[in-house]
Design an enzyme around this catalytic site. Structure first.
Site, PDB file in Angstrom:
ATOM      1  CB  CYS A  95      16.854   0.198 -15.459  1.00  0.00           C
ATOM      2  SG  CYS A  95      16.072  -1.629 -16.615  1.00  0.00           S
ATOM      3  CG  HIS A 180      17.445  -2.669 -11.475  1.00  0.00           C
ATOM      4  ND1 HIS A 180      16.513  -1.537 -11.608  1.00  0.00           N
ATOM      5  CD2 HIS A 180      17.129  -3.232 -12.840  1.00  0.00           C
ATOM      6  CE1 HIS A 180      15.761  -1.635 -12.512  1.00  0.00           C
ATOM      7  NE2 HIS A 180      16.321  -2.826 -13.376  1.00  0.00           N
ATOM      8  CD  GLU A 182      17.069  -0.059  -8.486  1.00  0.00           C
ATOM      9  OE1 GLU A 182      16.091  -0.076  -9.145  1.00  0.00           O
ATOM     10  OE2 GLU A 182      18.265  -0.118  -8.788  1.00  0.00           O
TER      11      GLU A 182
END
Length: 239
Positions: A95, A180, A182
């Site tokens: 990002c 994202h 994660e």
């Protein structure tokens, strides 16, 4: 790197942008692969290394700020990315990190022309180059108001409908992601609570969509992340 008896584990440099930020699932998976996480927050005074000689790779994560902000730490981080690029060390920008990498490579970061955002789950599609690399999920978790242009010399790996550029590769070891992978459920709960005002922005998904989307789409994202980390960094005993 030989991580035999008595050797220190290979280190991954982790760059975070808020005091409470964590590397989430990416950090957990890297630790399971035998890497030690060297977490630094340049925004709060942590230095970045002049060389990557003591690190197997680096991950620069996201944050609520913009890669276009005039803050000194933003410029320092963008400039610093030249270090792993020059040394051809694995570098991953997620990002904001992917946008910073794009700026280091000479591309622009900008808002959507109609001020649309991506906050929630949105579809992506792998390019031919992306499909040749691995299987990609059909929807991914997003939280951003700006996107990156494709840097000159980079290869587009995945496309989106709102923000066209979703993943790219530069050289053999540098990758930028707009989404994202994660994010854990706990992170999602925190983001949608503490930054709930962003759920009202044009194009943002409501909170219910975030949780329902995770139920349906996250297993494929998790499988993708495992395959991606295999490709990008492997295991510590292979670094």
């Amino acid at each position: 790197m030989n991580n035999g008896a008595g050797a220190e584990p290979a280190r991954i440099l982790i760059v975070l942008h808020q005091e409470t930020s964590i590397p989430g699932r990416v950090g957990t998976m890297l630790e399971k692969r035998g890497f030690h996480l060297d977490i630094r927050r340049p925004r709060f005074g942590d230095p970045l290394p002049y060389t990557m000689a003591e690190h197997a790779g680096a991950v620069v994560f996201g944050g609520p700020m913009s890669a276009n902000d005039p803050d000194a730490f933003i410029k320092r981080e963008i400039d610093w990315m030249a270090v792993p690029l020059k040394e051809d060390k694995p570098l991953l920008g997620i990002c904001l990190g992917g946008q910073m990498l794009a700026k280091q490579l000479g591309a622009r970061v900008k808002a959507h022309p109609k001020d649309q955002v991506e906050i929630g789950y949105y579809p992506i599609k792998a390019t031919d180059a992306g499909e040749a690399m691995m299987r990609w999920p059909s929807r991914v978790y997003q939280w951003h108001r700006e996107g990156f242009e494709l840097p000159k010399g980079a290869e587009l790996l995945a496309e989106g409908q709102v923000f066209a550029n979703q993943a790219y590769r530069y050289g053999a070891n540098a990758y930028g992601l707009q989404f994202h992978p994660e994010v854990t459920m706990r992170m999602m709960m925190r983001w949608t609570t503490k930054a709930s005002d962003r759920l009202k922005l044009p194009g943002a998904r409501n909170r219910r969509n975030h949780y329902a989307g995770r139920l349906f789409h996250d297993p494929a994202v998790e499988r993708w992340l495992i395959a991606f980390l295999d490709h990008w960094i492997g295991r510590a005993d292979q670094a």
